[in-house]
Design a protein around this motif. Structure first.
Motif, PDB file in Angstrom:
ATOM      1  N   ALA A  23       0.779  -1.311  -0.052  1.00  0.00           N
ATOM      2  CA  ALA A  23      -0.006   0.036   0.247  1.00  0.00           C
ATOM      3  C   ALA A  23       0.874   1.318   0.032  1.00  0.00           C
ATOM      4  N   ASN A  24       2.146   1.203   0.201  1.00  0.00           N
ATOM      5  CA  ASN A  24       2.999   2.148   0.048  1.00  0.00           C
ATOM      6  C   ASN A  24       2.706   3.179   1.297  1.00  0.00           C
ATOM      7  N   THR A  25       2.773   2.683   2.478  1.00  0.00           N
ATOM      8  CA  THR A  25       2.409   3.316   3.766  1.00  0.00           C
ATOM      9  C   THR A  25       3.684   3.205   4.674  1.00  0.00           C
ATOM     10  N   ALA A  26       3.774   4.029   5.595  1.00  0.00           N
ATOM     11  CA  ALA A  26       4.973   3.760   6.870  1.00  0.00           C
ATOM     12  C   ALA A  26       4.939   2.517   7.231  1.00  0.00           C
ATOM     13  N   ALA A  27       5.943   1.723   7.365  1.00  0.00           N
ATOM     14  CA  ALA A  27       5.990   0.426   7.994  1.00  0.00           C
ATOM     15  C   ALA A  27       5.401   0.602   9.375  1.00  0.00           C
ATOM     16  N   GLY A  28       6.036   1.478  10.183  1.00  0.00           N
ATOM     17  CA  GLY A  28       6.021   1.614  11.677  1.00  0.00           C
ATOM     18  C   GLY A  28       4.552   1.666  11.953  1.00  0.00           C
ATOM     19  N   ALA A  29       3.838   3.129  11.272  1.00  0.00           N
ATOM     20  CA  ALA A  29       2.695   3.176  11.556  1.00  0.00           C
ATOM     21  C   ALA A  29       1.492   2.000  11.149  1.00  0.00           C
ATOM     22  N   THR A  30       1.714   1.209   9.978  1.00  0.00           N
ATOM     23  CA  THR A  30       0.950   0.049   9.675  1.00  0.00           C
ATOM     24  C   THR A  30       0.995  -0.869  10.628  1.00  0.00           C
ATOM     25  N   ILE A  31       2.231  -1.398  11.234  1.00  0.00           N
ATOM     26  CA  ILE A  31       2.358  -2.334  12.217  1.00  0.00           C
ATOM     27  C   ILE A  31       1.660  -2.014  13.478  1.00  0.00           C
ATOM     28  N   VAL A  32       1.925  -0.664  13.898  1.00  0.00           N
ATOM     29  CA  VAL A  32       0.874  -0.319  15.079  1.00  0.00           C
ATOM     30  C   VAL A  32      -0.419  -0.288  14.915  1.00  0.00           C
ATOM     31  N   VAL A  33      -0.892   0.092  13.950  1.00  0.00           N
ATOM     32  CA  VAL A  33      -2.393   0.057  13.483  1.00  0.00           C
ATOM     33  C   VAL A  33      -2.924  -1.587  13.340  1.00  0.00           C
ATOM     34  N   LEU A  34      -2.340  -2.441  12.775  1.00  0.00           N
ATOM     35  CA  LEU A  34      -2.490  -3.705  12.929  1.00  0.00           C
ATOM     36  C   LEU A  34      -2.760  -4.237  14.228  1.00  0.00           C
ATOM     37  N   ALA A  35      -1.634  -3.975  15.124  1.00  0.00           N
ATOM     38  CA  ALA A  35      -1.805  -4.398  16.481  1.00  0.00           C
ATOM     39  C   ALA A  35      -2.958  -3.864  17.298  1.00  0.00           C
ATOM     40  N   ILE A  36      -3.400  -2.560  16.964  1.00  0.00           N
ATOM     41  CA  ILE A  36      -4.413  -1.989  17.874  1.00  0.00           C
ATOM     42  C   ILE A  36      -5.662  -2.548  17.084  1.00  0.00           C
ATOM     43  N   ALA A  37      -5.950  -2.852  15.877  1.00  0.00           N
ATOM     44  CA  ALA A  37      -6.937  -3.599  15.042  1.00  0.00           C
ATOM     45  C   ALA A  37      -7.245  -4.912  15.768  1.00  0.00           C
ATOM     46  N   ALA A  38      -5.947  -5.797  16.032  1.00  0.00           N
ATOM     47  CA  ALA A  38      -5.927  -6.919  16.601  1.00  0.00           C
ATOM     48  C   ALA A  38      -6.639  -6.979  18.133  1.00  0.00           C
ATOM     49  N   PHE A  39      -6.134  -5.799  18.857  1.00  0.00           N
ATOM     50  CA  PHE A  39      -6.701  -5.596  20.258  1.00  0.00           C
ATOM     51  C   PHE A  39      -8.311  -5.415  19.909  1.00  0.00           C
ATOM     52  N   LEU A  40      -8.694  -4.510  19.359  1.00  0.00           N
ATOM     53  CA  LEU A  40     -10.268  -4.360  19.186  1.00  0.00           C
ATOM     54  C   LEU A  40     -10.983  -5.497  18.569  1.00  0.00           C
ATOM     55  N   ALA A  41     -10.387  -6.240  17.878  1.00  0.00           N
ATOM     56  CA  ALA A  41     -11.042  -7.433  17.413  1.00  0.00           C
ATOM     57  C   ALA A  41     -11.123  -8.457  18.585  1.00  0.00           C
ATOM     58  N   LEU A  42     -10.422  -8.604  19.183  1.00  0.00           N
ATOM     59  CA  LEU A  42     -10.254  -9.595  20.310  1.00  0.00           C
ATOM     60  C   LEU A  42     -11.228  -9.187  21.435  1.00  0.00           C
ATOM     61  N   SER A  43     -10.935  -7.756  21.813  1.00  0.00           N
ATOM     62  CA  SER A  43     -11.772  -7.292  22.845  1.00  0.00           C
ATOM     63  C   SER A  43     -13.376  -7.629  22.525  1.00  0.00           C
ATOM     64  N   VAL A  44     -13.684  -7.119  21.273  1.00  0.00           N
ATOM     65  CA  VAL A  44     -15.022  -7.411  20.766  1.00  0.00           C
ATOM     66  C   VAL A  44     -15.401  -9.070  20.771  1.00  0.00           C
ATOM     67  N   GLY A  45     -14.420  -9.578  20.468  1.00  0.00           N
ATOM     68  CA  GLY A  45     -14.710 -11.178  20.332  1.00  0.00           C
ATOM     69  C   GLY A  45     -14.726 -11.645  21.748  1.00  0.00           C
ATOM     70  N   ALA A  46     -14.040 -11.480  22.810  1.00  0.00           N
ATOM     71  CA  ALA A  46     -14.034 -11.699  24.157  1.00  0.00           C
ATOM     72  C   ALA A  46     -15.419 -11.170  24.890  1.00  0.00           C
ATOM     73  N   ALA A  47     -15.807  -9.985  24.546  1.00  0.00           N
ATOM     74  CA  ALA A  47     -17.151  -9.655  25.240  1.00  0.00           C
ATOM     75  C   ALA A  47     -18.313 -10.070  24.691  1.00  0.00           C
ATOM     76  N   THR A  48     -18.268 -10.540  23.322  1.00  0.00           N
ATOM     77  CA  THR A  48     -19.514 -11.279  22.834  1.00  0.00           C
ATOM     78  C   THR A  48     -19.487 -12.663  23.344  1.00  0.00           C
ATOM     79  N   TRP A  49     -18.365 -13.245  23.507  1.00  0.00           N
ATOM     80  CA  TRP A  49     -18.197 -14.716  24.064  1.00  0.00           C
ATOM     81  C   TRP A  49     -18.769 -14.609  25.602  1.00  0.00           C
ATOM     82  N   ARG A  50     -18.355 -13.441  26.302  1.00  0.00           N
ATOM     83  CA  ARG A  50     -19.026 -13.522  27.602  1.00  0.00           C
ATOM     84  C   ARG A  50     -20.501 -13.436  27.521  1.00  0.00           C
ATOM     85  N   VAL A  51     -20.983 -12.747  26.845  1.00  0.00           N
ATOM     86  CA  VAL A  51     -22.499 -12.539  26.702  1.00  0.00           C
ATOM     87  C   VAL A  51     -23.240 -13.719  26.218  1.00  0.00           C
TER      88      VAL A  51
END
Length: 291
Positions: free
Chosen positions: A240-268
């Motif tokens: 995508a021709n983006t900054a590697a560092g920023a892309t890595i951090v954004v993906l890590a945050i996306a994983a955090f959000l996805a796992l948070s939503v998944g864990a909350a859904t599982w608890r419900v």
């Protein structure tokens, strides 16, 4: 045509994977001690080390390691002796480090905005063979220390007073933790940059905590997420021709959000299912302090 046919992309990938593995292995101890932001403070001090290296025409990575390690040890000794509060010490690191770094970089012969930005936000594609060797060697050292000393480091992070009573060399372990934090920040400045390095230490750990129980499981999951974010981030940044560092951090945050939503859904959903037998939450034997 694969982007990894180029040597600089291979160096970028290897460097990112090493940092993605080592940073969360260290970060879990910082999160346990509620010192998640110390990576930012040491990152600013490392910028002063970069300025010293450029000014003296020496390797910025090596000088950054030395200066950052000295700053980390000083802060740890101040914290231990209680002569200044933790937030005040971090504030001095933030402001003094970045001010000194910008001033020294400006005085160097290699001064340029692009040069400064490459250290602040990372520049993986400019990683040289020498830089890669330093990253791999120091990263392997950090990873080995975090894994081999896991029971003792867990003990001082969980209950420092109990660790002292049990005979552990608490001061030595605290200094070791401070120095390895400085080393990790420095080797990661080529990957995600000094301003984003703390995210790679903390975010994979926070994401792993959403789905794991116990220290060892969280550590393993965090390291896996760090490697996955780093590797995928380098590939996506190249595509995508983006900054590697920023892309890595954004993906890590996306994983955090996805796992948070998944864990909350599982608890419900779990509350709506029939009661299932639960096992007691017990720390694995290798992280239980023994005499």
């Amino acid at each position: 045509m694969s982007m990894f046919q180029y040597d600089f992309m291979i160096r970028a990938l290897v460097g990112a994977l090493v940092v993605g593995l080592a940073a969360p292995a260290l970060g879990i101890y910082l999160v346990q001690r509620r010192m998640s932001l110390i990576g930012d403070g040491i990152g600013h001090v490392a910028l002063t080390g970069v300025g010293v290296g450029l000014l003296l025409d020496r390797s910025p990575v090596i000088t950054a390691v030395i200066v950052a390690a000295a700053g980390a040890v000083a802060i740890e000794l101040l914290r231990e002796r209680g002569r200044t509060s933790g937030d005040l010490a971090l504030a001095m690191l933030f402001y003094g480090g970045i001010a000194g770094g910008v001033m020294l970089v400006g005085l160097s012969k290699n001064s340029s905005n692009a040069n400064l930005m490459s250290y602040l936000f990372g520049s993986l594609i400019t990683t040289s063979s020498t830089d890669l060797v330093v990253i791999v060697v120091l990263g392997a050292g950090v990873l080995a220390a975090m894994l081999l000393l896991r029971p003792a480091l867990f003990a001082i992070c969980h209950d420092e007073e109990y660790a002292k009573v049990s005979g552990l060399p608490v001061r030595t372990l605290n200094v070791l933790l401070a120095v390895t934090t400085a080393v990790t920040v420095t080797i990661a400045m080529r990957t995600v940059g000094l301003l984003l390095v703390s995210a790679l230490m903390v975010v994979p750990v926070a994401a792993a905590q959403q789905v794991t129980r116990g220290f060892r499981g969280t550590m393993a999951a965090a390291m896996g997420l760090g490697v996955l974010s780093a590797g995928t981030g380098v590939w996506l940044a190249g595509e995508a021709n983006t900054a590697a560092g920023a892309t890595i951090v954004v993906l890590a945050i996306a994983a955090f959000l996805a796992l948070s939503v998944g864990a909350a859904t599982w608890r419900v959903l779990r509350r709506q299912l029939p009661a299932l037998p639960r096992t007691a939450d017990v720390e694995p034997p290798d992280v239980v302090l023994e005499r």
